[in-house]
Design a protein around this motif. Structure first.
Motif, mmCIF file in Angstrom:
data_model
loop_
_atom_site.group_PDB
_atom_site.id
_atom_site.type_symbol
_atom_site.label_atom_id
_atom_site.label_comp_id
_atom_site.label_asym_id
_atom_site.label_seq_id
_atom_site.Cartn_x
_atom_site.Cartn_y
_atom_site.Cartn_z
ATOM 1 N N ALA A 66 -1.681 1.761 11.899
ATOM 2 C CA ALA A 66 -1.669 0.351 12.287
ATOM 3 C C ALA A 66 -0.268 -0.081 12.726
ATOM 4 C CB ALA A 66 -2.156 -0.513 11.135
ATOM 5 N N ALA A 67 0.747 0.324 11.978
ATOM 6 C CA ALA A 67 2.127 -0.028 12.349
ATOM 7 C C ALA A 67 2.509 0.626 13.672
ATOM 8 C CB ALA A 67 3.093 0.392 11.243
ATOM 9 N N TYR A 68 2.100 1.862 13.847
ATOM 10 C CA TYR A 68 2.392 2.564 15.106
ATOM 11 C C TYR A 68 1.671 1.899 16.275
ATOM 12 C CZ TYR A 68 2.847 6.273 18.545
ATOM 13 O OH TYR A 68 3.119 6.985 19.689
ATOM 14 N N ASP A 69 0.425 1.518 16.077
ATOM 15 C CA ASP A 69 -0.333 0.848 17.136
ATOM 16 C C ASP A 69 0.319 -0.473 17.537
ATOM 17 O OD1 ASP A 69 -2.131 2.942 17.170
ATOM 18 O OD2 ASP A 69 -3.695 1.862 16.077
ATOM 19 N N ASN B 81 -10.973 21.390 -0.769
ATOM 20 C CA ASN B 81 -10.852 20.699 -2.058
ATOM 21 C C ASN B 81 -9.538 19.925 -2.139
ATOM 22 O OD1 ASN B 81 -13.327 21.660 -2.945
ATOM 23 N ND2 ASN B 81 -12.426 23.411 -4.003
ATOM 24 N N TYR B 82 -8.481 20.496 -1.617
ATOM 25 C CA TYR B 82 -7.168 19.852 -1.597
ATOM 26 C C TYR B 82 -7.198 18.581 -0.744
ATOM 27 C CZ TYR B 82 -2.224 19.401 -0.192
ATOM 28 O OH TYR B 82 -0.964 18.945 0.096
ATOM 29 N N ILE B 83 -7.758 18.670 0.434
ATOM 30 C CA ILE B 83 -7.860 17.505 1.320
ATOM 31 C C ILE B 83 -8.703 16.419 0.653
ATOM 32 C CG2 ILE B 83 -8.751 16.662 3.537
ATOM 33 C CD1 ILE B 83 -6.115 18.271 3.706
ATOM 34 N N GLN B 84 -9.803 16.812 0.034
ATOM 35 C CA GLN B 84 -10.651 15.840 -0.652
ATOM 36 C C GLN B 84 -9.900 15.180 -1.807
ATOM 37 O OE1 GLN B 84 -13.704 15.178 0.742
ATOM 38 N NE2 GLN B 84 -13.474 13.361 -0.516
ATOM 39 N N TYR B 85 -9.116 15.962 -2.535
ATOM 40 C CA TYR B 85 -8.307 15.410 -3.626
ATOM 41 C C TYR B 85 -7.305 14.388 -3.088
ATOM 42 C CZ TYR B 85 -4.925 15.100 -7.401
ATOM 43 O OH TYR B 85 -4.087 14.621 -8.377
ATOM 44 N N LEU B 86 -6.630 14.729 -1.986
ATOM 45 C CA LEU B 86 -5.665 13.786 -1.399
ATOM 46 C C LEU B 86 -6.355 12.502 -0.958
ATOM 47 C CD1 LEU B 86 -3.409 16.168 0.729
ATOM 48 C CD2 LEU B 86 -2.909 15.175 -1.512
ATOM 49 N N ARG B 87 -7.573 12.622 -0.447
ATOM 50 C CA ARG B 87 -8.327 11.426 -0.041
ATOM 51 C C ARG B 87 -8.770 10.605 -1.246
ATOM 52 N NH1 ARG B 87 -11.298 14.687 4.494
ATOM 53 N NH2 ARG B 87 -10.146 13.897 6.293
ATOM 54 N N ASP B 88 -9.353 11.268 -2.224
ATOM 55 C CA ASP B 88 -9.959 10.573 -3.357
ATOM 56 C C ASP B 88 -8.946 10.059 -4.375
ATOM 57 O OD1 ASP B 88 -12.396 11.198 -2.230
ATOM 58 O OD2 ASP B 88 -12.857 12.813 -3.642
ATOM 59 N N LYS B 89 -7.895 10.808 -4.633
ATOM 60 C CA LYS B 89 -6.978 10.496 -5.729
ATOM 61 C C LYS B 89 -5.593 10.021 -5.288
ATOM 62 C CE LYS B 89 -9.948 12.003 -8.745
ATOM 63 N NZ LYS B 89 -10.718 11.112 -9.558
ATOM 64 N N CYS B 90 -5.225 10.299 -4.048
ATOM 65 C CA CYS B 90 -3.843 10.027 -3.630
ATOM 66 C C CYS B 90 -3.729 9.039 -2.473
ATOM 67 C CB CYS B 90 -3.151 11.329 -3.255
ATOM 68 S SG CYS B 90 -3.077 12.523 -4.603
ATOM 69 N N GLY B 91 -4.839 8.486 -2.017
ATOM 70 C CA GLY B 91 -4.787 7.458 -0.988
ATOM 71 C C GLY B 91 -4.409 7.934 0.401
ATOM 72 N N LEU C 45 -2.987 5.594 3.452
ATOM 73 C CA LEU C 45 -1.653 5.781 4.020
ATOM 74 C C LEU C 45 -1.720 6.044 5.521
ATOM 75 C CD1 LEU C 45 0.052 7.929 1.249
ATOM 76 C CD2 LEU C 45 0.742 5.641 1.993
ATOM 77 N N LEU C 46 -2.647 6.881 5.930
ATOM 78 C CA LEU C 46 -2.803 7.151 7.361
ATOM 79 C C LEU C 46 -3.132 5.878 8.127
ATOM 80 C CD1 LEU C 46 -4.778 10.518 7.338
ATOM 81 C CD2 LEU C 46 -2.470 10.149 8.193
ATOM 82 N N ALA C 47 -4.007 5.058 7.564
ATOM 83 C CA ALA C 47 -4.388 3.805 8.222
ATOM 84 C C ALA C 47 -3.200 2.855 8.340
ATOM 85 C CB ALA C 47 -5.535 3.142 7.465
ATOM 86 N N ASP D 142 0.830 -1.212 0.000
ATOM 87 C CA ASP D 142 0.000 0.000 0.000
ATOM 88 C C ASP D 142 0.861 1.257 0.000
ATOM 89 O OD1 ASP D 142 -2.369 -1.422 -0.067
ATOM 90 O OD2 ASP D 142 -2.655 -1.366 2.099
ATOM 91 N N ILE D 143 1.922 1.252 0.788
ATOM 92 C CA ILE D 143 2.830 2.401 0.814
ATOM 93 C C ILE D 143 3.444 2.599 -0.567
ATOM 94 C CG2 ILE D 143 5.030 3.257 1.726
ATOM 95 C CD1 ILE D 143 4.211 1.934 4.426
ATOM 96 N N ASP D 144 3.926 1.515 -1.168
ATOM 97 C CA ASP D 144 4.505 1.606 -2.508
ATOM 98 C C ASP D 144 3.492 2.133 -3.526
ATOM 99 O OD1 ASP D 144 6.969 0.681 -1.697
ATOM 100 O OD2 ASP D 144 6.637 -1.375 -2.383
ATOM 101 N N TRP D 145 2.244 1.723 -3.396
ATOM 102 C CA TRP D 145 1.207 2.101 -4.351
ATOM 103 C C TRP D 145 0.835 3.581 -4.236
ATOM 104 C CZ3 TRP D 145 -0.730 -0.082 -8.535
ATOM 105 C CH2 TRP D 145 -1.908 0.418 -9.067
ATOM 106 N N TYR D 146 0.716 4.103 -3.023
ATOM 107 C CA TYR D 146 0.159 5.443 -2.812
ATOM 108 C C TYR D 146 1.184 6.539 -2.516
ATOM 109 C CZ TYR D 146 -4.386 3.143 -2.394
ATOM 110 O OH TYR D 146 -5.512 2.415 -2.631
ATOM 111 N N LYS D 147 2.277 6.220 -1.870
ATOM 112 C CA LYS D 147 3.132 7.256 -1.294
ATOM 113 C C LYS D 147 3.738 8.206 -2.325
ATOM 114 C CE LYS D 147 6.666 8.030 2.158
ATOM 115 N NZ LYS D 147 7.593 7.416 3.087
#
Length: 81
Positions: A72-75, A52-62, A66-68, A20-25
């Motif tokens: 998860a790794a931090y948890d 609009n920028y935040i929505q773009y990062l969510r919708d188009k950039c994963g 990435l946050l999840a 996932d990191i490789d795909w989105y980062k």
């Protein structure tokens, strides 16, 4: 994780998380760098532009994916449940 926490460098990611990191980062970081450059040159965003920028990062950039992954790794690192 709160905003003052330093992300530990020795967190361990699963193979799926690394995929996932490789795909989105790269796309995420590219979009952020491009927009930062524009805002530095042209001035900061309006509230609408920011949303609009935040929505773009969510919708188009994963961004949420990435946050999840990082959360998860931090948890796991901290033993949080």
């Amino acid at each position: 994780m709160d905003s003052t926490t330093v992300y530990p460098v020795d967190c361990v990611f699963t193979s799926r998380e690394l995929d996932d990191i490789d795909w989105y980062k790269a796309n995420f970081e590219s979009a952020v760098a491009e927009q930062e450059g524009l805002w530095i040159r042209d001035g900061g965003p309006t509230d609408e532009e920011w949303e609009n920028y935040i929505q773009y990062l969510r919708d188009k950039c994963g961004m949420d994916k990435l946050l999840a992954v990082y959360q998860a790794a931090y948890d796991r690192y901290t033993g949080a449940e």
